[in-house]
Enzyme design. Sequence first.
Site, PDB file in Angstrom:
ATOM      1  N   THR A 214      -3.416 -13.782   6.337  1.00  0.00           N
ATOM      2  CA  THR A 214      -3.165 -12.737   5.553  1.00  0.00           C
ATOM      3  C   THR A 214      -1.683 -12.023   5.169  1.00  0.00           C
ATOM      4  O   THR A 214      -1.615 -10.917   5.087  1.00  0.00           O
ATOM      5  CB  THR A 214      -4.160 -11.724   5.726  1.00  0.00           C
ATOM      6  OG1 THR A 214      -4.075 -10.912   6.957  1.00  0.00           O
ATOM      7  CG2 THR A 214      -5.365 -11.881   5.429  1.00  0.00           C
ATOM      8  N   ALA A 215      -0.605 -12.981   5.890  1.00  0.00           N
ATOM      9  CA  ALA A 215       0.856 -13.222   5.191  1.00  0.00           C
ATOM     10  C   ALA A 215       1.266 -11.686   6.119  1.00  0.00           C
ATOM     11  O   ALA A 215       0.971 -11.375   6.814  1.00  0.00           O
ATOM     12  CB  ALA A 215       1.205 -12.352   3.334  1.00  0.00           C
ATOM     13  N   CYS A 216       1.869 -10.640   5.720  1.00  0.00           N
ATOM     14  CA  CYS A 216       2.259  -9.633   6.756  1.00  0.00           C
ATOM     15  C   CYS A 216       1.253  -8.428   6.971  1.00  0.00           C
ATOM     16  O   CYS A 216       1.420  -7.728   7.696  1.00  0.00           O
ATOM     17  CB  CYS A 216       3.439  -8.679   5.606  1.00  0.00           C
ATOM     18  SG  CYS A 216       3.454  -8.402   3.911  1.00  0.00           S
ATOM     19  N   ALA A 217      -0.174  -8.884   6.555  1.00  0.00           N
ATOM     20  CA  ALA A 217      -1.196  -8.226   7.073  1.00  0.00           C
ATOM     21  C   ALA A 217      -1.808  -8.474   8.126  1.00  0.00           C
ATOM     22  O   ALA A 217      -2.690  -7.638   9.127  1.00  0.00           O
ATOM     23  CB  ALA A 217      -2.107  -8.005   5.532  1.00  0.00           C
TER      24      ALA A 217
END
Length: 446
Positions: A214-217
């Site tokens: 989830t990308a940077c999460a």
Amino acid sequence: PHAMQNLLLPNAAAAAPWCAQPRRRPSRLSVRASASSPSAPRRETDPRKRVVITGMGLVSVFGNDVDAYYSRLLAGESGVGAIDRFDASGFPTRFAAQIRGFSSEGYVDGKLDRRLDDCHRYALVASKKALESACLVAGSSAMEKVDKERAGVIAGSGMGGITAFSDGVENLVTKGYRKISPFCIPHAITNTSSAMIAMDAAVGFRGPNYSISTACATSNHCFHSAADQIRLGRADVMVAGGTEAAIIPIGLGGFVACRALSQRNDDPGTASRPWDKDRDGFVMGEGAGLLVMESLEHAMRRDAPILAEYLGGAVNSDAYHMTNPRPDGCGVSVCIRQSLEDAGVTPEEVNYINAHATTTPGGDLAEVNALKQVFKDPSRIKLNATKSMIGHSLGAAGGLEAIATIKAITTGWVHPTINQFNPESAVDQFDTVRSVKQQHEVHVGE
């Protein structure tokens, strides 16, 4: 974008970090709130459902040792410099927080090491170091006693093995499909790190095993999911976190095309500027950050070193834009409130926040707006930005920042936020730990 919040609590009777030293069993963990704050919501008391952090491991631009990494953060060093891994002279951005001199010797088998994408090499080294610090070394009596069917791995990546995939595409175009490596797909997909950790680093952890992207999460999602596996009684111990190695031509070029990166080529060390009026985009970073998470019952039973307690977290999406958060921060503020509720914590108890603070024009202010909606007295909170020194390591960002947060808890020192030359007035109410480290007793951090 997704919002992701996790809260960590200091362990009131943390054991010494070295496996050879005697352990003290933790007493009831507690936090302090201001006298005027409302009583805290109910906090989990069942030791089978309470989740503690017993080990940390990383690969970073500041090396592969957690203490050395945090020492350099406390010193306010910048890990950003010119890219020399490939010829970046034709790009408008020619710098990053690139890892140099990385070696997996002693941690990854030589034949496997030559085949793996750096993304997975970083994850293997970080996971083995995390297990070592948790006193779960491969072949040790402690590791042999772990029920492998109740031990799992959730390690994610935003980009996966992007070098392996890029090399496969290049071979396809220039040489034909017969020249594509048989390892192209296995080493490109994001779940390879979790699989490799379970097989190699953890020597047969056969419990829950998957990846989240989830990308940077990513890292925070992995921590949250790992904690849920423990809370739901499906696992006793989990290795969780994120890894990333995207500083290659297609990675750099892709973010350039998004117009997301700083172009401060004349002074890259000051390019990552959280909350600064002159920020012009983020700086690419890379690395891996992994935690060993256990039920309190399991950790106490084996006299594990307990560093901090994971109190809770939350996940949501603001359903607004592919890359930008809602300017008012309402998606993030809802996530923070839900994480506080899950953790059994009042806003008044939180006194340290390691911010996302990517140094993008819109993102920094949206996050500050969200924090102000939840925390009515920001002056009590130390707010710092690890990315000011190590850049934005995408899927690994939350892992590296979680380790910085835990080190703040265990050392009583919070690292500075560097490159705040002309801060936005929006952060005036916060102590952003400008330029110099500060002593600070963390009650609850997020």
